[in-house]
Structure formats: C-alpha cells, structure tokens
Design a protein around this motif. Structure first.
Motif, PDB file in Angstrom:
ATOM      1  N   VAL A  92      14.865  10.647  -5.240  1.00 12.85           N
ATOM      2  CA  VAL A  92      13.690  11.349  -5.789  1.00 12.85           C
ATOM      3  C   VAL A  92      12.642  11.534  -4.698  1.00 12.85           C
ATOM      4  N   THR A  93      12.403  10.499  -3.912  1.00 10.07           N
ATOM      5  CA  THR A  93      11.458  10.617  -2.800  1.00 10.07           C
ATOM      6  C   THR A  93      11.911  11.691  -1.818  1.00 10.07           C
ATOM      7  N   ALA A  94      13.202  11.698  -1.480  1.00 14.52           N
ATOM      8  CA  ALA A  94      13.726  12.680  -0.525  1.00 14.52           C
ATOM      9  C   ALA A  94      13.539  14.099  -1.042  1.00 14.52           C
ATOM     10  N   ARG A  95      13.751  14.317  -2.336  1.00 15.65           N
ATOM     11  CA  ARG A  95      13.570  15.659  -2.902  1.00 15.65           C
ATOM     12  C   ARG A  95      12.118  16.102  -2.820  1.00 15.65           C
ATOM     13  N   LEU A  96      11.201  15.211  -3.161  1.00 13.03           N
ATOM     14  CA  LEU A  96       9.779  15.569  -3.123  1.00 13.03           C
ATOM     15  C   LEU A  96       9.324  15.871  -1.693  1.00 13.03           C
ATOM     16  N   VAL A  97       9.756  15.042  -0.733  1.00 14.33           N
ATOM     17  CA  VAL A  97       9.372  15.269   0.658  1.00 14.33           C
ATOM     18  C   VAL A  97       9.924  16.602   1.142  1.00 14.33           C
ATOM     19  N   ALA A  98      11.200  16.876   0.830  1.00 11.84           N
ATOM     20  CA  ALA A  98      11.809  18.134   1.266  1.00 11.84           C
ATOM     21  C   ALA A  98      11.083  19.332   0.661  1.00 11.84           C
ATOM     22  N   ASP A  99      10.692  19.232  -0.600  1.00 11.28           N
ATOM     23  CA  ASP A  99       9.978  20.328  -1.250  1.00 11.28           C
ATOM     24  C   ASP A  99       8.635  20.569  -0.573  1.00 11.28           C
TER      25      ASP A  99
ATOM     26  N   VAL B 205      -0.068  13.070 -13.977  1.00 12.75           N
ATOM     27  CA  VAL B 205       1.186  12.488 -13.478  1.00 12.75           C
ATOM     28  C   VAL B 205       1.592  11.303 -14.346  1.00 12.75           C
ATOM     29  N   ARG B 206       0.611  10.475 -14.719  1.00 15.83           N
ATOM     30  CA  ARG B 206       0.923   9.292 -15.542  1.00 15.83           C
ATOM     31  C   ARG B 206       1.599   9.669 -16.853  1.00 15.83           C
ATOM     32  N   THR B 207       1.258  10.814 -17.396  1.00 16.16           N
ATOM     33  CA  THR B 207       1.806  11.206 -18.692  1.00 16.16           C
ATOM     34  C   THR B 207       2.956  12.203 -18.558  1.00 16.16           C
ATOM     35  N   GLU B 208       2.757  13.278 -17.807  1.00 14.47           N
ATOM     36  CA  GLU B 208       3.734  14.361 -17.756  1.00 14.47           C
ATOM     37  C   GLU B 208       4.873  14.110 -16.771  1.00 14.47           C
ATOM     38  N   ARG B 209       4.643  13.292 -15.759  1.00 12.57           N
ATOM     39  CA  ARG B 209       5.671  13.022 -14.746  1.00 12.57           C
ATOM     40  C   ARG B 209       5.906  11.526 -14.589  1.00 12.57           C
ATOM     41  N   ARG B 210       5.788  10.800 -15.672  1.00 10.11           N
ATOM     42  CA  ARG B 210       5.845   9.340 -15.578  1.00 10.11           C
ATOM     43  C   ARG B 210       7.212   8.851 -15.091  1.00 10.11           C
ATOM     44  N   ALA B 211       8.278   9.504 -15.544  1.00 12.30           N
ATOM     45  CA  ALA B 211       9.608   9.055 -15.120  1.00 12.30           C
ATOM     46  C   ALA B 211       9.755   9.156 -13.605  1.00 12.30           C
ATOM     47  N   GLU B 212       9.248  10.235 -13.015  1.00 14.99           N
ATOM     48  CA  GLU B 212       9.314  10.375 -11.562  1.00 14.99           C
ATOM     49  C   GLU B 212       8.381   9.390 -10.869  1.00 14.99           C
ATOM     50  N   LEU B 213       7.231   9.134 -11.462  1.00 12.38           N
ATOM     51  CA  LEU B 213       6.302   8.147 -10.905  1.00 12.38           C
ATOM     52  C   LEU B 213       6.984   6.785 -10.816  1.00 12.38           C
ATOM     53  N   VAL B 214       7.624   6.384 -11.895  1.00  8.40           N
ATOM     54  CA  VAL B 214       8.309   5.091 -11.911  1.00  8.40           C
ATOM     55  C   VAL B 214       9.489   5.096 -10.942  1.00  8.40           C
ATOM     56  N   ALA B 215      10.190   6.240 -10.849  1.00  7.98           N
ATOM     57  CA  ALA B 215      11.359   6.317  -9.961  1.00  7.98           C
ATOM     58  C   ALA B 215      10.960   6.195  -8.499  1.00  7.98           C
ATOM     59  N   VAL B 216       9.920   6.934  -8.072  1.00  9.67           N
ATOM     60  CA  VAL B 216       9.503   6.864  -6.669  1.00  9.67           C
ATOM     61  C   VAL B 216       8.946   5.486  -6.354  1.00  9.67           C
ATOM     62  N   LEU B 217       8.201   4.916  -7.280  1.00  6.13           N
ATOM     63  CA  LEU B 217       7.691   3.567  -7.071  1.00  6.13           C
ATOM     64  C   LEU B 217       8.845   2.582  -6.914  1.00  6.13           C
TER      65      LEU B 217
ATOM     66  N   LYS C 226       0.834  -1.205   0.000  1.00  8.73           N
ATOM     67  CA  LYS C 226       0.000   0.000   0.000  1.00  8.73           C
ATOM     68  C   LYS C 226       0.867   1.252   0.000  1.00  8.73           C
ATOM     69  N   LEU C 227       1.907   1.299   0.831  1.00  9.68           N
ATOM     70  CA  LEU C 227       2.730   2.500   0.910  1.00  9.68           C
ATOM     71  C   LEU C 227       3.490   2.725  -0.396  1.00  9.68           C
ATOM     72  N   ALA C 228       3.989   1.645  -0.989  1.00 11.04           N
ATOM     73  CA  ALA C 228       4.725   1.792  -2.247  1.00 11.04           C
ATOM     74  C   ALA C 228       3.824   2.315  -3.356  1.00 11.04           C
ATOM     75  N   PHE C 229       2.550   1.964  -3.313  1.00 13.47           N
ATOM     76  CA  PHE C 229       1.599   2.506  -4.282  1.00 13.47           C
ATOM     77  C   PHE C 229       1.221   3.940  -3.943  1.00 13.47           C
ATOM     78  N   LEU C 230       0.988   4.210  -2.665  1.00 11.43           N
ATOM     79  CA  LEU C 230       0.461   5.506  -2.255  1.00 11.43           C
ATOM     80  C   LEU C 230       1.497   6.618  -2.322  1.00 11.43           C
ATOM     81  N   ALA C 231       2.740   6.337  -1.929  1.00 11.06           N
ATOM     82  CA  ALA C 231       3.744   7.395  -1.844  1.00 11.06           C
ATOM     83  C   ALA C 231       3.939   8.120  -3.175  1.00 11.06           C
ATOM     84  N   PRO C 232       4.135   7.424  -4.299  1.00  9.10           N
ATOM     85  CA  PRO C 232       4.265   8.156  -5.554  1.00  9.10           C
ATOM     86  C   PRO C 232       3.012   8.951  -5.899  1.00  9.10           C
TER      87      PRO C 232
END
Length: 312
Positions: free
Chosen positions: A295-302, A217-229, A196-202
């Motif tokens: 990538v997760t750390a950057r998003l959380v910090a932002d 997000v699926r289209t414009e930020r897909r690379a980050e979606l895949v990276a955080v997942l 659940k967390l791995a799905f929810l966090a991204p």
C-alpha cells in the motif's frame, strides 16, 4: 506574601539562552516565538525577504494552544556567533543548502536539535556539526507559515521527544518545557525516529494523495490508514525499533479533523515534496529487510507520477 513551595523534581529555571533557528517556518517559527516569549534571545536564519520581515514585524502567532501573540526576534542570513542551541527546522529538500547558513565551527559548544521528517538526516547533520553535537528529536504539531513571520498553529498540542542521556538533556528539556512545549526524553534514537516516521508516513501520503484532511482520512480512508501504519510499524520493527500502533492511531484522533499535512500543503502550492525523506526512506528500509509494503509503495508511486518526485 508566602511563596509556593518548589517541587523537588522541578528543574531550576535555566538562564536565558541564545538560540538560532534554521528555518523559521511553521515549526521553526512557532518554537522561535515561544522561546523568545520565554525570555531567550532568538536569531532566525533565513533568506533576505523573510529576514527583513522578521526584523520589521517580529513573529506573529495565531495558536489553538497558546492564543495569539507577537514577539520580536533577531534575523540574519548566516550565523556569526556561537549559540547555546541551534534548531534545524527546514524541509529535507532544503537541508543541504540551509546548512550553509551555519558555518562549520561557528556553533561553539552549543547543541543542534533537528526536527525534520524521516530517519536519514542525522548522518548529514553529524558530518556538518561533528560528533556529540546533534540531539535526535521528533515533534508532533500542526503549524504552518502563512506569510513571512506569521504562523498558524492549529493543533492543541506541541510535543517534542528527545533521544539521549537524561542527564545530558535535562537543561534543554527544561528550556523547552518552560517555553510551553511538552518534552519527553527517551534513550533509543532509532525507536524515536521510527515512531515518528510510522506516524507521519500514513498522514502525509494519504492526505496528499487524496487531497483530504486527516478527519476525512480517518473516516473515508481508514482501511488504508491502518494498512500503511501497519506496514511502517513492520519496517520499524525489522530495523529494531518497535512501533506502538495503538498509540499512533490515538494520535491521529487527537488531531483536529481539519488538519492537513505539510506535504499536502506543499503539493497544493507546487513546492517540492518531502516524498523521498518520508515515503522513499520507508521503501528503502523495507527493501533492505525484505518487508512487504504494497500500500505504501502504491501511494508513493502515485505521488511520484503526479508530482515528478524522485525516489531512489
């Protein structure tokens, strides 16, 4: 008129239960309404304004899956009698205060099913309710409270996973399934919560950080979606809970393109974010196991900078 045969693997209908719902918001309100519609007695535990609205008008649901319906429920500020089941569906930011609405020992022999975000809440619930009462659970749904007692259910599915022995959870599964919820029982608590967390966090971090729907997000930020997942799956694996990345990606595709996360809605409304329970928990586990999650750390910090959330 002949009756339809009963399949041997179909559980017998459970007698009506008494169910307390701690936090009748988007998720809790939807489940409370479904259980009440199925014939169970439902007591919603909420603050004065919400409780008054529920007593006056009941719960009203607008749903992509169940159409629209209204149903009466009971409402109280505090649980005053034993119940068969207590659903805990508040935000993590409200959990400590909300538990005061269910005094220790009042639950009787009932089960507690928390459907909260994150992986760290079970310890607090076990301390409050005692060993053997809390059933680890996770829900997949998009459902929002738009006003006290009014719920908009946007996803065409409502799915709950439970962790524990199938024989112990059979009746609970039957009650939820009869109300219209898809329910599966797994044996591994850690795998359930990390999946659940791995799905929810991204989903939560990206929609909130960029103010986008999941479709964008699926289209414009897909690379980050895949990276955080991928980062979340690596942390889950290090914690002994393998995560099926392909299944998580398929679940993102199953959500309506206009779906938004609850964290995103909280940010837009100026409410406290569950950033610590979602992003913070992921970062803490990553540090414990030496997993790199840039990538997760950057998003959380932002998000911390913008919303002044605190992540230990």
């Amino acid at each position: 008129m002949p009756t339809s045969p009963v399949r041997p693997d179909t559980p017998a209908p459970a007698p009506p239960w008494t169910v307390a719902v701690l936090g009748p918001g988007g998720v809790g309100g939807l489940l409370a309404a479904l259980l009440a519609r199925a014939g169970h007695r439902v007591i919603c535990l909420a603050g004065p304004a919400t409780a008054a609205a529920l007593r006056e008008d009941g719960l009203r649901v607008r749903s992509a899956q169940f159409d629209g319906f209204s149903v009466p429920v009971e409402a109280a500020a505090e649980l005053r009698e034993p119940v068969d089941l207590c659903l805990v569906t508040v935000k993590n930011t409200q959990l400590e205060e909300a538990l005061g609405r269910v005094p220790r020992g009042m639950l009787g022999q009932g089960l507690v099913l928390p459907l909260l975000n994150g992986v760290e809440h079970l310890a607090a619930l076990t301390r409050h309710f005692g060993e053997g009462r809390v059933v680890p659970g996770a829900i997949r749904v998009e459902s929002t409270r738009v006003a006290p007692g009014v719920v908009e259910h946007g996803s065409p599915f409502t799915e709950i996973d439970l962790a524990g022995p199938a024989e112990r959870l059979g009746t609970l599964r039957a009650v939820l399934r009869a109300a219209g919820v898809t329910v599966e029982v797994a044996g591994d608590e850690s795998a359930l919560l990390w999946t659940k967390l791995a799905f929810l966090a991204p989903f939560a971090l990206l929609t909130t950080c960029y103010g986008m729907t999941i479709g964008e997000v699926r289209t414009e930020r897909r690379a980050e979606l895949v990276a955080v997942l991928g980062e979340a799956a690596a942390v889950g694996g290090a914690c002994g809970a393998p995560v099926d990345v392909a299944r998580s990606l398929a679940l993102y595709e199953a959500f309506p393109s206009g779906a938004r996360s609850s964290m995103q809605r909280d940010a837009e409304a100026g409410r406290p974010l569950e950033l610590d329970a979602i992003g913070g928990a992921l970062l803490r586990a990553a540090r414990r196991h030496g997993v790199s999650v840039p990538v997760t750390a950057r998003l959380v910090a932002d998000l911390e900078r913008r919303h002044r959330a605190v992540t230990p």
